[in-house]
Motif scaffolding. Structure first.
Motif, PDB file in Angstrom:
ATOM      1  N   ALA A 343       1.125  -1.206  -0.196  1.00 61.35           N
ATOM      2  CA  ALA A 343      -0.106   0.140  -0.143  1.00 61.35           C
ATOM      3  C   ALA A 343       1.130   1.420  -0.195  1.00 61.35           C
ATOM      4  O   ALA A 343       0.475   2.313  -0.829  1.00 61.35           O
ATOM      5  CB  ALA A 343      -0.592   0.060   1.509  1.00 61.35           C
ATOM      6  N   ILE A 344       1.716   1.453   0.505  1.00 65.01           N
ATOM      7  CA  ILE A 344       2.791   2.301   0.968  1.00 65.01           C
ATOM      8  C   ILE A 344       3.025   2.798  -0.606  1.00 65.01           C
ATOM      9  O   ILE A 344       3.360   3.673  -1.006  1.00 65.01           O
ATOM     10  CB  ILE A 344       4.151   2.164   1.760  1.00 65.01           C
ATOM     11  CG1 ILE A 344       3.048   1.870   3.076  1.00 65.01           C
ATOM     12  CG2 ILE A 344       4.527   2.691   1.360  1.00 65.01           C
ATOM     13  CD1 ILE A 344       4.128   1.530   4.180  1.00 65.01           C
ATOM     14  N   VAL A 345       4.185   1.767  -1.235  1.00 61.30           N
ATOM     15  CA  VAL A 345       4.555   1.723  -2.758  1.00 61.30           C
ATOM     16  C   VAL A 345       3.543   2.271  -3.739  1.00 61.30           C
ATOM     17  O   VAL A 345       3.397   3.973  -4.602  1.00 61.30           O
ATOM     18  CB  VAL A 345       4.956   0.556  -3.391  1.00 61.30           C
ATOM     19  CG1 VAL A 345       5.588   0.798  -4.566  1.00 61.30           C
ATOM     20  CG2 VAL A 345       5.968  -0.238  -2.411  1.00 61.30           C
ATOM     21  N   TYR A 346       1.903   1.787  -3.512  1.00 68.42           N
ATOM     22  CA  TYR A 346       1.184   2.763  -4.453  1.00 68.42           C
ATOM     23  C   TYR A 346       0.983   3.859  -4.027  1.00 68.42           C
ATOM     24  O   TYR A 346       0.255   4.654  -4.711  1.00 68.42           O
ATOM     25  CB  TYR A 346       0.104   1.892  -3.784  1.00 68.42           C
ATOM     26  CG  TYR A 346      -0.424   0.218  -5.218  1.00 68.42           C
ATOM     27  CD1 TYR A 346      -0.311   1.079  -6.201  1.00 68.42           C
ATOM     28  CD2 TYR A 346      -0.804  -0.942  -4.420  1.00 68.42           C
ATOM     29  CE1 TYR A 346      -0.300  -0.644  -6.825  1.00 68.42           C
ATOM     30  CE2 TYR A 346      -0.432  -2.275  -4.994  1.00 68.42           C
ATOM     31  CZ  TYR A 346      -0.366  -1.620  -6.994  1.00 68.42           C
ATOM     32  OH  TYR A 346       0.225  -2.842  -7.502  1.00 68.42           O
ATOM     33  N   GLU A 392      -5.791   2.121  -0.030  1.00 68.04           N
ATOM     34  CA  GLU A 392      -6.675   2.990   0.967  1.00 68.04           C
ATOM     35  C   GLU A 392      -7.201   1.318   0.370  1.00 68.04           C
ATOM     36  O   GLU A 392      -7.218   0.811   2.179  1.00 68.04           O
ATOM     37  CB  GLU A 392      -8.085   3.999   0.522  1.00 68.04           C
ATOM     38  CG  GLU A 392      -6.916   4.893   0.956  1.00 68.04           C
ATOM     39  CD  GLU A 392      -8.308   6.557   0.057  1.00 68.04           C
ATOM     40  OE1 GLU A 392      -9.039   5.563  -0.429  1.00 68.04           O
ATOM     41  OE2 GLU A 392      -7.607   7.277   0.881  1.00 68.04           O
ATOM     42  N   ALA A 393      -7.465   0.611  -0.271  1.00 64.28           N
ATOM     43  CA  ALA A 393      -8.440  -0.761  -0.142  1.00 64.28           C
ATOM     44  C   ALA A 393      -7.068  -1.968   0.409  1.00 64.28           C
ATOM     45  O   ALA A 393      -7.654  -2.875   1.076  1.00 64.28           O
ATOM     46  CB  ALA A 393      -8.536  -1.254  -1.241  1.00 64.28           C
ATOM     47  N   LEU A 394      -5.557  -1.445  -0.257  1.00 62.83           N
ATOM     48  CA  LEU A 394      -5.250  -2.706   0.414  1.00 62.83           C
ATOM     49  C   LEU A 394      -4.917  -2.613   2.496  1.00 62.83           C
ATOM     50  O   LEU A 394      -4.960  -3.436   2.831  1.00 62.83           O
ATOM     51  CB  LEU A 394      -3.514  -2.417   0.228  1.00 62.83           C
ATOM     52  CG  LEU A 394      -3.761  -3.190  -1.830  1.00 62.83           C
ATOM     53  CD1 LEU A 394      -2.297  -2.544  -1.674  1.00 62.83           C
ATOM     54  CD2 LEU A 394      -3.581  -4.818  -1.058  1.00 62.83           C
ATOM     55  N   GLY A 407      -9.072  11.115  11.047  1.00 66.60           N
ATOM     56  CA  GLY A 407      -8.093  11.450   9.527  1.00 66.60           C
ATOM     57  C   GLY A 407      -7.268  10.024  10.049  1.00 66.60           C
ATOM     58  O   GLY A 407      -6.401  10.322   8.348  1.00 66.60           O
ATOM     59  N   PHE A 408      -6.355  10.297  11.129  1.00 68.40           N
ATOM     60  CA  PHE A 408      -5.392   9.006  10.760  1.00 68.40           C
ATOM     61  C   PHE A 408      -5.644   7.134  11.016  1.00 68.40           C
ATOM     62  O   PHE A 408      -6.857   6.722  11.417  1.00 68.40           O
ATOM     63  CB  PHE A 408      -4.310   8.886  11.592  1.00 68.40           C
ATOM     64  CG  PHE A 408      -3.562  10.478  10.849  1.00 68.40           C
ATOM     65  CD1 PHE A 408      -2.973  10.248   9.857  1.00 68.40           C
ATOM     66  CD2 PHE A 408      -3.507  11.646  11.481  1.00 68.40           C
ATOM     67  CE1 PHE A 408      -2.139  11.467   9.143  1.00 68.40           C
ATOM     68  CE2 PHE A 408      -3.652  12.504  11.126  1.00 68.40           C
ATOM     69  CZ  PHE A 408      -2.920  12.578  10.114  1.00 68.40           C
ATOM     70  N   ARG A 409      -5.375   6.200  10.148  1.00 69.68           N
ATOM     71  CA  ARG A 409      -5.617   4.968  10.744  1.00 69.68           C
ATOM     72  C   ARG A 409      -4.814   4.662  11.827  1.00 69.68           C
ATOM     73  O   ARG A 409      -3.327   4.771  11.679  1.00 69.68           O
ATOM     74  CB  ARG A 409      -4.629   4.011   9.071  1.00 69.68           C
ATOM     75  CG  ARG A 409      -6.188   4.349   8.533  1.00 69.68           C
ATOM     76  CD  ARG A 409      -5.769   3.582   7.016  1.00 69.68           C
ATOM     77  NE  ARG A 409      -5.934   3.716   5.398  1.00 69.68           N
ATOM     78  CZ  ARG A 409      -6.957   3.085   5.038  1.00 69.68           C
ATOM     79  NH1 ARG A 409      -6.989   1.949   5.536  1.00 69.68           N
ATOM     80  NH2 ARG A 409      -7.130   3.945   4.026  1.00 69.68           N
ATOM     81  N   GLU A 410      -5.667   3.205  12.614  1.00 69.48           N
ATOM     82  CA  GLU A 410      -5.063   2.588  13.667  1.00 69.48           C
ATOM     83  C   GLU A 410      -4.372   1.055  13.071  1.00 69.48           C
ATOM     84  O   GLU A 410      -5.315   0.870  12.263  1.00 69.48           O
ATOM     85  CB  GLU A 410      -6.416   3.198  14.658  1.00 69.48           C
ATOM     86  CG  GLU A 410      -6.819   4.336  15.522  1.00 69.48           C
ATOM     87  CD  GLU A 410      -6.511   5.383  14.852  1.00 69.48           C
ATOM     88  OE1 GLU A 410      -6.167   6.048  14.705  1.00 69.48           O
ATOM     89  OE2 GLU A 410      -7.823   5.108  14.507  1.00 69.48           O
ATOM     90  N   GLU A 442       0.001   9.997   4.115  1.00 71.41           N
ATOM     91  CA  GLU A 442      -0.989  10.686   5.156  1.00 71.41           C
ATOM     92  C   GLU A 442      -2.269  10.732   4.407  1.00 71.41           C
ATOM     93  O   GLU A 442      -3.268  10.955   4.950  1.00 71.41           O
ATOM     94  CB  GLU A 442      -0.925  12.077   5.976  1.00 71.41           C
ATOM     95  CG  GLU A 442       0.427  12.186   6.157  1.00 71.41           C
ATOM     96  CD  GLU A 442       0.639  13.246   7.357  1.00 71.41           C
ATOM     97  OE1 GLU A 442       0.703  14.402   7.367  1.00 71.41           O
ATOM     98  OE2 GLU A 442       1.060  13.133   8.516  1.00 71.41           O
ATOM     99  N   ALA A 443      -2.229  11.145   3.075  1.00 78.08           N
ATOM    100  CA  ALA A 443      -3.518  11.402   1.998  1.00 78.08           C
ATOM    101  C   ALA A 443      -4.115  10.531   2.171  1.00 78.08           C
ATOM    102  O   ALA A 443      -5.765   9.782   1.825  1.00 78.08           O
ATOM    103  CB  ALA A 443      -2.699  11.971   0.458  1.00 78.08           C
ATOM    104  N   VAL A 444      -3.674   8.914   2.491  1.00 78.15           N
ATOM    105  CA  VAL A 444      -4.090   7.651   2.487  1.00 78.15           C
ATOM    106  C   VAL A 444      -4.499   7.517   4.352  1.00 78.15           C
ATOM    107  O   VAL A 444      -5.073   6.185   4.446  1.00 78.15           O
ATOM    108  CB  VAL A 444      -3.540   6.478   1.803  1.00 78.15           C
ATOM    109  CG1 VAL A 444      -3.629   7.028   0.374  1.00 78.15           C
ATOM    110  CG2 VAL A 444      -2.130   5.819   2.521  1.00 78.15           C
ATOM    111  N   GLY A 445      -4.036   7.964   4.740  1.00 81.45           N
ATOM    112  CA  GLY A 445      -4.283   8.273   6.361  1.00 81.45           C
ATOM    113  C   GLY A 445      -3.452   7.245   6.843  1.00 81.45           C
ATOM    114  O   GLY A 445      -3.190   6.903   8.222  1.00 81.45           O
ATOM    115  N   ILE A 446      -2.286   6.927   6.123  1.00 75.77           N
ATOM    116  CA  ILE A 446      -1.191   6.983   7.386  1.00 75.77           C
ATOM    117  C   ILE A 446      -0.306   7.951   8.178  1.00 75.77           C
ATOM    118  O   ILE A 446       0.240   9.217   7.310  1.00 75.77           O
ATOM    119  CB  ILE A 446       0.360   6.478   6.380  1.00 75.77           C
ATOM    120  CG1 ILE A 446      -0.493   4.966   6.053  1.00 75.77           C
ATOM    121  CG2 ILE A 446       0.994   5.823   6.991  1.00 75.77           C
ATOM    122  CD1 ILE A 446       0.215   4.266   4.960  1.00 75.77           C
TER     123      ILE A 446
END
Length: 579
Positions: A343-346, A392-394, A407-410, A442-446
């Protein structure tokens, strides 16, 4: 454009030729008589090489203050060592092995023994003779069980080495435990003087004055490190007793400069050369290329930039004792799920970095082999096109979701999930890419903690010592142009395996790539490396960011610069300033 350019997308073909013997080498005399002539005004002019003068070269970060080849670790230190120390063999313009300290060599039929005959009349920069004993001492030091504990990381040169012995003062034989496809490469490490270090305990060698202090660093090269103002400049002075003849230049001074002022300094003549490791930034290349007093040379870089994942950390005891034992490693659970790494690469807009920061002078990379390598296979690795939606899907699938609405993932257990990102100074593109990467993630919630950058030396020291709060880091590899074998970086037990990736299947494929006799067939190796590249791209131990071009620039008056695909430093004793 006026520069002498190697086509950027050319895949350089390095033929794997089984040469049983190579002959040649210098005859100890590089001097030629200067030829005099008269110009139109009747005034005497001089053509051909002239002696005298100095040049000033620039690099963007200070060396890590280690000038013993056995223990150096960064490309800025290599800028000094390239002029002070030498190897038995070196690469030529065709990326084939050519004589250097050794005038010739012979390899037995099964590639288990290689015997080198050394050139006559070579002396160290303190006047002591260079002999086969120095070669033996260098390699036996790397083979020593305490070498890694002392801070050494060059163990890949001795993985298959059984013995190295001096048959006489001018002859040295390497014997390997099995057929060694890379026998010549493994014998190509810089040689250090036994008479300086022979009685020094290995643990004390890195801090010995001959490893660190100008005037005491001794090599066989054309220039000696004679003076330095740490973090500012490093003075190399011509060694008059150099075995291939006294260098034409009186010396070379390396200055540590900011990238932003580099074009102006080239234009004004305050610096004469910008080369390795980062060359002229793409953003400045057009301006530098237009300067009448500057020659430019562009070639495809053999290295690349990456963002590493600290997948494991070594224990404090292993770090202290210099032990690299994957069985003792502690997993970094924040990055243990391969879907997270994918996901980070994408999520990272690598194409945007190449176009925006490199001005298109580079390529997005999806595997370890850049386009300049014969092992490069564009179709082998997984392609990770920029896709925040896929990222995001991954992450959702892996259970990393925003549970509290901030706004950030746990993490899957509902705990705060923050990834630390560390990076060094010195490379402007790398520095500028760090906040872009953070923005993309951060745009994908990391959530990412972008920490203050450090000088390259401290950064890589901390990286090597496995600081336990590291998650992500930016770095680059300057790969060997001689052979694409990735074992020195990616084998689980290798000191340079900074991600601490422990993967038996990867190790198996890497070893298969140099397995004799099959590996004497380059097509076989190419297939194995394509399989390995695909596997690495699936498992994502690191994010391969991009491979840029190497943009070199030097004073147009500097002559005899050999523009090789891998370097412009070869035969620097022949450089001279045109009057």
């Amino acid at each position: 454009m006026k520069f002498n350019k190697v086509w950027l997308m050319l895949v350089l073909s390095l033929s794997f030729v089984l040469v049983l013997a190579a002959c040649g080498g210098g005859d100890g005399d590089t001097g030629t008589d200067d030829e005099s002539a008269n110009d139109d005004n009747g005034e005497e002019t001089v053509s051909g090489p002239q002696s005298g003068g100095t040049i000033t070269a620039g690099m963007y970060s200070a060396p890590g203050h280690q000038f013993n080849p056995l223990f150096y670790s960064d490309a800025y230190e290599a800028n000094i060592l390239s002029f002070t120390h030498e190897q038995l063999v070196q690469l030529d313009q065709d990326l084939q092995w050519a004589p250097s300290l050794a005038e010739s060599w012979e390899i037995n039929e099964d590639y288990t023994e290689i015997t080198f005959t050394l050139n006559d009349g070579i002396t160290w920069q303190d006047g002591e003779p260079f002999t086969a004993d120095d070669v033996v001492f260098t390699y036996e030091t790397i083979m020593d069980e305490d070498y890694v504990a002392a801070g050494g990381v060059r163990t890949s040169y001795v993985v298959k080495l059984d013995t190295v012995e001096a048959l006489d003062p001018q002859t040295v034989k390497f014997t390997y435990t099995e057929s060694n496809v890379n026998a010549i490469f493994d014998a190509s490490f810089y040689i250090v003087p036994k008479h300086i270090f022979g009685d020094v305990p290995l643990a004390e060698m890195p801090d010995h004055s001959a490893s660190r202090r100008a005037g005491e660093v001794i090599g066989t090269g054309p220039y000696q490190l004679t003076d330095m103002l740490e973090n500012e400049q490093y003075v190399l002075t011509a060694y008059e007793g150099y075995w291939q003849g006294t260098p034409y230049l009186d010396g070379i001074t390396w200055r540590v400069i900011e990238q932003s002022v580099m074009p102006g300094l080239l234009e004004s003549g305050e610096i004469d050369m910008i080369a390795e490791p980062n060359g002229v930034p793409a953003a400045d290349f057009e301006r530098v290329d237009a300067l009448d007093n500057i020659t430019t040379f562009v070639t495809q870089d053999f290295g690349y930039q990456y963002m590493g994942f600290k997948l494991h950390h070594r224990t404090a005891d292993d770090v202290e004792n210099g032990v690299i034992d994957p069985d003792n490693w502690i997993e970094n659970e924040k990055l243990s799920d391969v879907r997270v790494r994918q996901a980070i690469v994408y999520a990272i807009n690598r194409e945007g970095i190449v176009n925006g920061l490199l001005f298109g002078m580079g390529d997005v990379l999806n595997a370890h082999f850049p386009a300049a390598s014969w092992a490069f296979d564009e179709d082998a690795p997984e392609k990770y096109e920029y896709s925040p939606e896929t990222a995001e899907a991954l992450l959702d699938d892996a259970g990393y979701v925003d549970q509290n609405g901030d706004g950030f993932r746990e993490d899957p257990d509902g705990n705060e999930w923050v990834l630390n990102l560390d990076y060094p100074t010195g490379n402007q593109v790398r520095e500028r890419s760090a906040p872009i990467i953070v923005e993309n993630l951060e745009a994908v919630g990391i959530k990412v903690d972008l920490r203050n950058p450090r000088e390259a030396g401290p950064h890589f020291d901390m990286l090597e010592k496995d600081n336990t709060d590291w998650d992500l880091y930016l770095a680059g590899w300057s790969l060997s142009a001689a052979d694409p074998d990735p074992s020195g970086i990616f084998l689980s037990t290798d000191a340079y395996n900074y991600t601490r990736w422990n993967d038996p299947h990867s190790d198996e494929l890497i070893k298969k790539g140099v397995q004799a006799p099959e590996a004497f067939d380059q097509d076989y190796r190419r297939e194995v490396y394509a399989e390995w590249a695909h596997y690495v791209s699936e498992q994502v131990p690191q994010v391969f960011l991009y491979s840029n071009t190497s943009n070199y620039a030097y004073n147009a008056k500097l002559q005899n610069v050999k523009e090789y695909p891998s370097t412009i430093y070869t035969d620097s004793h022949l450089w001279y300033l045109e009057q």
